[in-house]
Motif scaffolding. Structure first.
Motif, PDB file in Angstrom:
ATOM      1  N   GLU A   9      -8.928 -27.951   1.812  1.00  0.00           N
ATOM      2  CA  GLU A   9     -10.149 -28.822   1.123  1.00  0.00           C
ATOM      3  C   GLU A   9      -9.958 -29.476  -0.344  1.00  0.00           C
ATOM      4  O   GLU A   9      -8.617 -28.933  -0.940  1.00  0.00           O
ATOM      5  CB  GLU A   9     -11.296 -28.083   0.886  1.00  0.00           C
ATOM      6  CG  GLU A   9     -11.393 -27.175   2.432  1.00  0.00           C
ATOM      7  CD  GLU A   9     -13.125 -26.208   1.749  1.00  0.00           C
ATOM      8  OE1 GLU A   9     -13.884 -27.451   1.565  1.00  0.00           O
ATOM      9  OE2 GLU A   9     -13.354 -25.403   1.699  1.00  0.00           O
ATOM     10  N   GLU A  27     -18.521 -34.395   2.638  1.00  0.00           N
ATOM     11  CA  GLU A  27     -20.205 -34.660   1.871  1.00  0.00           C
ATOM     12  C   GLU A  27     -19.243 -35.825   0.377  1.00  0.00           C
ATOM     13  O   GLU A  27     -18.423 -35.195   0.213  1.00  0.00           O
ATOM     14  CB  GLU A  27     -20.476 -33.806   1.534  1.00  0.00           C
ATOM     15  CG  GLU A  27     -20.081 -32.594   0.866  1.00  0.00           C
ATOM     16  CD  GLU A  27     -21.339 -31.008   0.536  1.00  0.00           C
ATOM     17  OE1 GLU A  27     -22.358 -31.838   0.951  1.00  0.00           O
ATOM     18  OE2 GLU A  27     -20.764 -30.741  -0.217  1.00  0.00           O
ATOM     19  N   GLU A  63     -22.559 -29.452  13.013  1.00  0.00           N
ATOM     20  CA  GLU A  63     -21.121 -29.853  12.530  1.00  0.00           C
ATOM     21  C   GLU A  63     -19.895 -29.216  13.848  1.00  0.00           C
ATOM     22  O   GLU A  63     -20.096 -27.937  13.476  1.00  0.00           O
ATOM     23  CB  GLU A  63     -20.258 -30.101  12.035  1.00  0.00           C
ATOM     24  CG  GLU A  63     -21.544 -31.106  11.171  1.00  0.00           C
ATOM     25  CD  GLU A  63     -21.153 -30.991   9.100  1.00  0.00           C
ATOM     26  OE1 GLU A  63     -21.691 -31.504   8.405  1.00  0.00           O
ATOM     27  OE2 GLU A  63     -19.614 -30.392   9.483  1.00  0.00           O
ATOM     28  N   GLN A 109     -26.532 -22.867   5.274  1.00  0.00           N
ATOM     29  CA  GLN A 109     -25.549 -23.391   6.755  1.00  0.00           C
ATOM     30  C   GLN A 109     -25.315 -22.048   7.370  1.00  0.00           C
ATOM     31  O   GLN A 109     -25.392 -20.990   7.049  1.00  0.00           O
ATOM     32  CB  GLN A 109     -24.672 -24.127   5.835  1.00  0.00           C
ATOM     33  CG  GLN A 109     -23.324 -23.576   5.448  1.00  0.00           C
ATOM     34  CD  GLN A 109     -22.500 -24.562   5.376  1.00  0.00           C
ATOM     35  OE1 GLN A 109     -21.201 -24.369   5.713  1.00  0.00           O
ATOM     36  NE2 GLN A 109     -22.295 -25.432   4.229  1.00  0.00           N
ATOM     37  N   ARG A 150     -27.472 -34.994   5.501  1.00  0.00           N
ATOM     38  CA  ARG A 150     -26.690 -34.946   5.408  1.00  0.00           C
ATOM     39  C   ARG A 150     -26.356 -36.050   7.282  1.00  0.00           C
ATOM     40  O   ARG A 150     -24.717 -36.052   7.360  1.00  0.00           O
ATOM     41  CB  ARG A 150     -26.292 -33.145   6.128  1.00  0.00           C
ATOM     42  CG  ARG A 150     -25.615 -32.670   4.809  1.00  0.00           C
ATOM     43  CD  ARG A 150     -25.457 -31.292   5.605  1.00  0.00           C
ATOM     44  NE  ARG A 150     -25.633 -30.356   4.685  1.00  0.00           N
ATOM     45  CZ  ARG A 150     -25.030 -30.025   2.870  1.00  0.00           C
ATOM     46  NH1 ARG A 150     -23.920 -30.516   3.269  1.00  0.00           N
ATOM     47  NH2 ARG A 150     -24.563 -28.690   2.764  1.00  0.00           N
ATOM     48  N   LYS A 200     -26.225 -26.560   9.319  1.00  0.00           N
ATOM     49  CA  LYS A 200     -26.908 -26.840   8.068  1.00  0.00           C
ATOM     50  C   LYS A 200     -27.848 -27.803   8.365  1.00  0.00           C
ATOM     51  O   LYS A 200     -28.310 -28.740   9.105  1.00  0.00           O
ATOM     52  CB  LYS A 200     -25.405 -27.839   7.585  1.00  0.00           C
ATOM     53  CG  LYS A 200     -24.346 -27.203   7.575  1.00  0.00           C
ATOM     54  CD  LYS A 200     -22.894 -28.892   6.880  1.00  0.00           C
ATOM     55  CE  LYS A 200     -21.510 -28.038   6.840  1.00  0.00           C
ATOM     56  NZ  LYS A 200     -20.774 -29.578   5.618  1.00  0.00           N
ATOM     57  N   VAL A 215     -14.418 -27.937  12.047  1.00  0.00           N
ATOM     58  CA  VAL A 215     -12.901 -28.542  11.445  1.00  0.00           C
ATOM     59  C   VAL A 215     -11.728 -27.838  10.978  1.00  0.00           C
ATOM     60  O   VAL A 215     -11.380 -26.704  10.455  1.00  0.00           O
ATOM     61  CB  VAL A 215     -12.799 -30.127  10.694  1.00  0.00           C
ATOM     62  CG1 VAL A 215     -11.726 -30.625   9.970  1.00  0.00           C
ATOM     63  CG2 VAL A 215     -14.070 -30.655  11.001  1.00  0.00           C
TER      64      VAL A 215
HETATM   65  P1  AMP Z   1     -20.614 -27.954   2.651  1.00  0.00           P
HETATM   66  O1  AMP Z   1     -21.759 -27.522   2.152  1.00  0.00           O
HETATM   67  O2  AMP Z   1     -21.079 -29.189   3.687  1.00  0.00           O
HETATM   68  O3  AMP Z   1     -19.957 -28.216   2.093  1.00  0.00           O
HETATM   69  O4  AMP Z   1     -19.851 -26.506   3.117  1.00  0.00           O
HETATM   70  C1  AMP Z   1     -19.419 -25.076   2.286  1.00  0.00           C
HETATM   71  C2  AMP Z   1     -17.958 -25.011   2.609  1.00  0.00           C
HETATM   72  O5  AMP Z   1     -18.399 -24.928   4.608  1.00  0.00           O
HETATM   73  C3  AMP Z   1     -16.839 -26.744   3.293  1.00  0.00           C
HETATM   74  O6  AMP Z   1     -16.456 -26.277   1.877  1.00  0.00           O
HETATM   75  C4  AMP Z   1     -16.500 -25.399   4.713  1.00  0.00           C
HETATM   76  O7  AMP Z   1     -14.788 -24.563   3.426  1.00  0.00           O
HETATM   77  C5  AMP Z   1     -17.459 -25.400   5.245  1.00  0.00           C
HETATM   78  N1  AMP Z   1     -17.062 -26.402   6.379  1.00  0.00           N
HETATM   79  C6  AMP Z   1     -18.492 -26.670   6.360  1.00  0.00           C
HETATM   80  N2  AMP Z   1     -19.184 -28.080   7.374  1.00  0.00           N
HETATM   81  C7  AMP Z   1     -17.541 -27.546   7.893  1.00  0.00           C
HETATM   82  C8  AMP Z   1     -16.739 -27.465   9.493  1.00  0.00           C
HETATM   83  N3  AMP Z   1     -17.711 -29.402   9.471  1.00  0.00           N
HETATM   84  N4  AMP Z   1     -15.562 -27.642   9.766  1.00  0.00           N
HETATM   85  C9  AMP Z   1     -15.110 -26.055   9.018  1.00  0.00           C
HETATM   86  N5  AMP Z   1     -15.611 -25.866   8.406  1.00  0.00           N
HETATM   87  C10 AMP Z   1     -16.638 -26.852   6.936  1.00  0.00           C
END
Ligand code: AMP
Length: 361
Positions: free
Chosen positions: A181, A259, A173, A149, A98, A138, A176
């Motif tokens: 999304e 991602e 991170e 995460q 990542r 994460k 945000v």
């Molecule tokens: P990911 O495994 O990175 O796809 O994260 C899973 C979910 O967590 C995402 O679909 C978002 O809903 C939430 N998420 C991940 N990163 C962030 C971030 N930096 N800010 C806010 N929500 C996040």
């Protein structure tokens, strides 16, 4: 052509279901074979560390692709010395870590959440101070569907997250404050032609995709163009061949990249039913050197994942404009066992599908 697929799950199944009518045959290699690809080609099980067995698998294939992004890079590189491997192994390298991925986005001028790498509990605390709380922490590697995460708001939570995530290298991170999304799915051919599907708007539940709508409603042209530009930058930088998905946050009318997945993507499953050419067919077209098909939608669509338990297919099939896709997997909690696509969704039909899908869970 004979297409070798690393992985044997539902994405492999849908690739084969799109590729067989084009005259291709399939072979699947996986550490543990999934029932999803039974009957769709040869199947070979073995560890991804067994390079000799992988080479024997690849020998009769014309091209190799993969349906999950955690294929070990050494395996992909060893196969690339023998046969074309699409998407290019560098896409795996970038997407498996990542931190590398977000640095890659930034190097292309693509916005990301503010982030820090952390290799110790002390690094994690420092990152929290610098980024402010809450943060999303994460694992750098092997996270998927919200696994690996944690949301962290205090020093105590940071210490707990460090332990619970396994004391492994992390990315920290900034949170945000997104309004929704989105994801963009694009495809690039061996001769560099690229096409981008309409944006999808995605809703997750418990970290797993629940619902995906194509096209994303109320997306201004400027936002669509921004997503297209993001996909194009990545495709071109990697001399990419095949389908790529980029997961995005919409925040303040702009896009922030979360991602990328160097493969066909769950948020593009509706394209089987709603697009002139599905993401699966376009991936096969791209990797076999065929002209790309149209990414235009014939109708708006909503896709619901079927997770854990199979709903009443009789009742679903009785609804107008519904198609049911089951993956041949044994249902168990949290497992994706199928998806349902609803074309030209009325609020009433979407509500009925949602009830049936949720009711089964
Ligand atoms: P990911 O495994 O990175 O796809 O994260 C899973 C979910 O967590 C995402 O679909 C978002 O809903 C939430 N998420 C991940 N990163 C962030 C971030 N930096 N800010 C806010 N929500 C996040």
């Amino acid at each position: 052509m004979k297409i070798g697929v690393l992985g044997s799950g539902q994405l492999g199944r849908m690739l084969a279901l799109a590729g067989i009518p084009l005259g291709h045959t399939f072979a699947f290699y996986d550490a543990v074979l999934s029932p999803s690809t039974r009957g769709l080609g040869e199947r070979c099980s073995g560890p991804f560390s067994d390079i000799a067995q992988l080479r024997a698998f690849a020998a009769p294939c014309d091209v190799i692709t993969y349906e999950f992004e955690n294929v070990p890079c050494q395996a992909a590189a060893a196969l690339a010395a023998l046969k074309p491997v699409y998407p290019p192994p560098r896409a795996l390298e970038v997407s498996q870590d990542r931190v590398v991925e977000k640095e890659f986005f930034r190097s292309l001028g693509i916005s990301t959440p503010a982030f820090r790498a952390a290799s110790s509990a002390e690094d994690l605390l420092l990152a929290l101070q610098e980024l402010g709380t809450p943060c999303i922490v994460k694992t750098r590697r092997m996270g998927y569907d919200g696994k690996g995460q944690a949301r962290v708001s205090s020093r105590e939570e940071a210490a707990r997250a460090w332990e619970e995530l396994g004391s492994v290298p992390l990315i920290v991170e900034a949170l945000v404050p997104f309004s929704r999304e989105l994801s963009v799915i694009a495809v690039r051919s061996t001769d560099g032609q690229a096409r981008t599907y309409p944006l999808a708007c995605n809703i997750h539940r418990s970290g797993i995709l629940h619902r995906s709508e194509i096209p994303a409603p109320r997306a201004p042209q400027k936002l669509i163009q921004e997503a297209h530009d993001i996909a194009a930058k990545i495709l071109n930088e990697l001399s990419y061949v095949g389908v790529l998905a980029v997961e995005l946050f919409e925040a303040g009318g702009r896009l922030v990249a979360n991602e990328m997945a160097p493969r066909v993507h769950n948020s593009g499953h509706a394209t089987i039913d709603c697009s002139v050419t599905s993401q699966f067919e376009n991936h096969i077209r791209a990797i076999t050197g065929m002209p790309l098909g149209s990414v235009v939608s014939r109708a708006p669509a909503v896709m619901y994942n079927v997770i854990g338990t199979v709903p009443d297919t009789q009742q679903l099939a009785a609804l107008p404009n519904v198609t049911v896709h089951l993956y041949g997997k044994e249902p168990r909690p949290g497992r994706k066992v199928g998806h349902i696509t609803l074309l030209s969704p009325s609020a009433e039909d979407a509500g009925a599908v949602e009830l049936l899908v949720r009711g089964a869970q």
